[in-house]
Design a protein around this motif. Sequence first.
Motif, short mmCIF file in Angstrom:
data_model
loop_
_atom_site.label_atom_id
_atom_site.label_comp_id
_atom_site.label_asym_id
_atom_site.label_seq_id
_atom_site.Cartn_x
_atom_site.Cartn_y
_atom_site.Cartn_z
N VAL A 1 0.85 -1.19 0.00
CA VAL A 1 0.00 0.00 0.00
C VAL A 1 0.89 1.25 0.00
CG1 VAL A 1 -1.85 1.26 1.16
CG2 VAL A 1 -1.73 -1.24 1.36
N VAL A 2 0.87 2.00 -1.08
CA VAL A 2 1.60 3.27 -1.13
C VAL A 2 0.76 4.30 -0.38
CG1 VAL A 2 2.63 5.02 -2.60
CG2 VAL A 2 2.60 2.63 -3.35
N THR A 3 1.32 4.84 0.68
CA THR A 3 0.55 5.64 1.63
C THR A 3 1.11 7.06 1.74
OG1 THR A 3 0.16 3.61 2.91
CG2 THR A 3 -0.32 5.71 4.00
N LEU A 4 0.27 8.05 1.49
CA LEU A 4 0.64 9.45 1.70
C LEU A 4 0.15 9.84 3.09
CD1 LEU A 4 1.81 12.07 0.43
CD2 LEU A 4 -0.53 12.64 -0.27
N ALA A 5 1.08 10.20 3.97
CA ALA A 5 0.71 10.45 5.36
C ALA A 5 1.47 11.65 5.92
CB ALA A 5 0.99 9.21 6.22
N SER A 6 0.91 12.24 6.95
CA SER A 6 1.54 13.37 7.64
C SER A 6 2.89 12.93 8.23
CB SER A 6 0.63 13.86 8.76
OG SER A 6 0.45 12.83 9.73
N PRO A 7 3.78 13.87 8.53
CA PRO A 7 5.07 13.50 9.12
C PRO A 7 4.93 12.67 10.40
CG PRO A 7 5.14 15.76 8.38
CD PRO A 7 3.72 15.31 8.21
N GLY A 8 3.98 13.05 11.27
CA GLY A 8 3.81 12.30 12.52
C GLY A 8 3.36 10.88 12.29
N THR A 9 2.43 10.69 11.38
CA THR A 9 1.94 9.35 11.08
C THR A 9 2.99 8.53 10.34
OG1 THR A 9 -0.34 10.13 11.04
CG2 THR A 9 0.11 8.05 9.92
N THR A 10 3.76 9.18 9.47
CA THR A 10 4.87 8.49 8.79
C THR A 10 5.87 7.97 9.83
OG1 THR A 10 4.66 9.84 6.79
CG2 THR A 10 6.77 8.77 7.15
N ASP A 11 6.22 8.81 10.80
CA ASP A 11 7.15 8.38 11.85
C ASP A 11 6.62 7.15 12.57
OD1 ASP A 11 8.65 10.59 11.17
OD2 ASP A 11 8.04 11.79 12.91
N LYS A 12 5.35 7.15 12.87
CA LYS A 12 4.74 6.04 13.62
C LYS A 12 4.84 4.73 12.86
CE LYS A 12 0.22 4.59 15.43
NZ LYS A 12 -1.20 5.02 15.67
N SER B 1 9.06 -0.64 11.81
CA SER B 1 10.12 -1.41 11.15
C SER B 1 11.51 -0.97 11.61
CB SER B 1 10.00 -1.26 9.63
OG SER B 1 8.76 -1.78 9.18
N GLY B 2 11.56 -0.26 12.74
CA GLY B 2 12.84 0.15 13.30
C GLY B 2 13.49 1.32 12.59
N LEU B 3 12.74 2.10 11.87
CA LEU B 3 13.28 3.23 11.10
C LEU B 3 12.87 4.55 11.73
CD1 LEU B 3 12.37 1.85 7.55
CD2 LEU B 3 14.62 1.77 8.67
N VAL C 1 11.78 12.24 6.44
CA VAL C 1 11.92 11.46 5.22
C VAL C 1 10.83 10.40 5.14
CG1 VAL C 1 14.38 11.88 4.90
CG2 VAL C 1 13.62 9.97 6.36
N SER C 2 10.80 9.68 4.03
CA SER C 2 9.83 8.62 3.79
C SER C 2 10.49 7.28 4.08
CB SER C 2 9.34 8.68 2.34
OG SER C 2 8.83 9.97 2.03
N CYS C 3 9.72 6.18 3.98
CA CYS C 3 10.32 4.87 4.21
C CYS C 3 9.44 3.77 3.64
CB CYS C 3 10.54 4.62 5.71
SG CYS C 3 9.06 3.99 6.57
N ASP C 4 10.04 2.60 3.48
CA ASP C 4 9.29 1.38 3.26
C ASP C 4 9.19 0.69 4.61
OD1 ASP C 4 8.14 -0.99 2.31
OD2 ASP C 4 10.11 -1.87 1.91
N ALA C 5 8.01 0.72 5.20
CA ALA C 5 7.79 0.06 6.50
C ALA C 5 7.65 -1.44 6.24
CB ALA C 5 6.57 0.64 7.19
N ALA C 6 8.78 -2.11 6.09
CA ALA C 6 8.81 -3.46 5.52
C ALA C 6 8.11 -4.51 6.36
CB ALA C 6 10.26 -3.87 5.28
N THR C 7 7.98 -4.29 7.67
CA THR C 7 7.27 -5.26 8.50
C THR C 7 5.76 -5.07 8.44
OG1 THR C 7 7.47 -3.83 10.46
CG2 THR C 7 9.21 -5.46 10.09
#
Length: 258
Positions: free
Chosen positions: A147-158, A163-165, A172-178
């Motif tokens: 799921v490619v997800t556009l989210a606020s910075p706070g929700t992205t961090d969460k 996934s330990g990132l 920045v963005s990330c692939d929350a692999a878990t």
Amino acid sequence: MTAVAVGATIAVQVITGPGEDDAASAAEARARQERATRSQDRDEPAKAEKAVPAKAAAPTYAEAMAVTYPLSGDLTGPDTFTSAGPAKAPGKGRVIRYRVDIERGLPLDGELFAQAVHKTLNDRRSWGGGGDRTFERVGADGKADFVVTLASPGTTDKWCAKSGLDTSEQRVSCDAATTDRVMINAYRWAQGSTTYGDEHIHAYRQMLINHEVGHRLGWGHVGCEKAGELAPVMMQQTKYLTTDGRTCRPNPWPYPER
């Protein structure tokens, strides 16, 4: 008897009834007005109707993608999402199914984001351009590989922290692999980065999509291999373009030569 001279004029006073003079004058005034109006209609051209301003045309996809948008780096949304509608896979090869989620309350165009993801992934220079795979967008009820997800910075961090990132320091963005989510930080989507500048925000957004989906496809980070060349798409281009003194040029594509 007094004789009356022949040819003498006899004055006669005519007495009219009350209001007759006023009525006659009013009738004559109306007649004059009607004649004047008819004359004006003949002599003067018809007045043009008041012009109605034309509605401004909606921006094209390219125009909308070339604009930065205001968004706070401290924004935290509700961590709830809406899903974009489906879009067919346009290419050949293995079909990879993905969904696009947009966090509720973001002051951004979710439809534009969904369109950008689909166009970018299926571009001939992207992961789906070689003929070995193609990307299909499923709707809210569809089965997705990620799921490619556009989210606020706070929700992205969460989600990235799952996934330990840590994405909080540089937003920045990330692939929350878990999880099943590829997180695109709305701050970066809206504001871009200094490495690309405002004038290349469209290309930067393409790089964001290709970089994070590249992780989901199994690719890791790399650096600039040769000074002056295009940066590999898996280089952390949001942060820098230089590795060990070698500086590359910004590049949003895995296969820019196609």
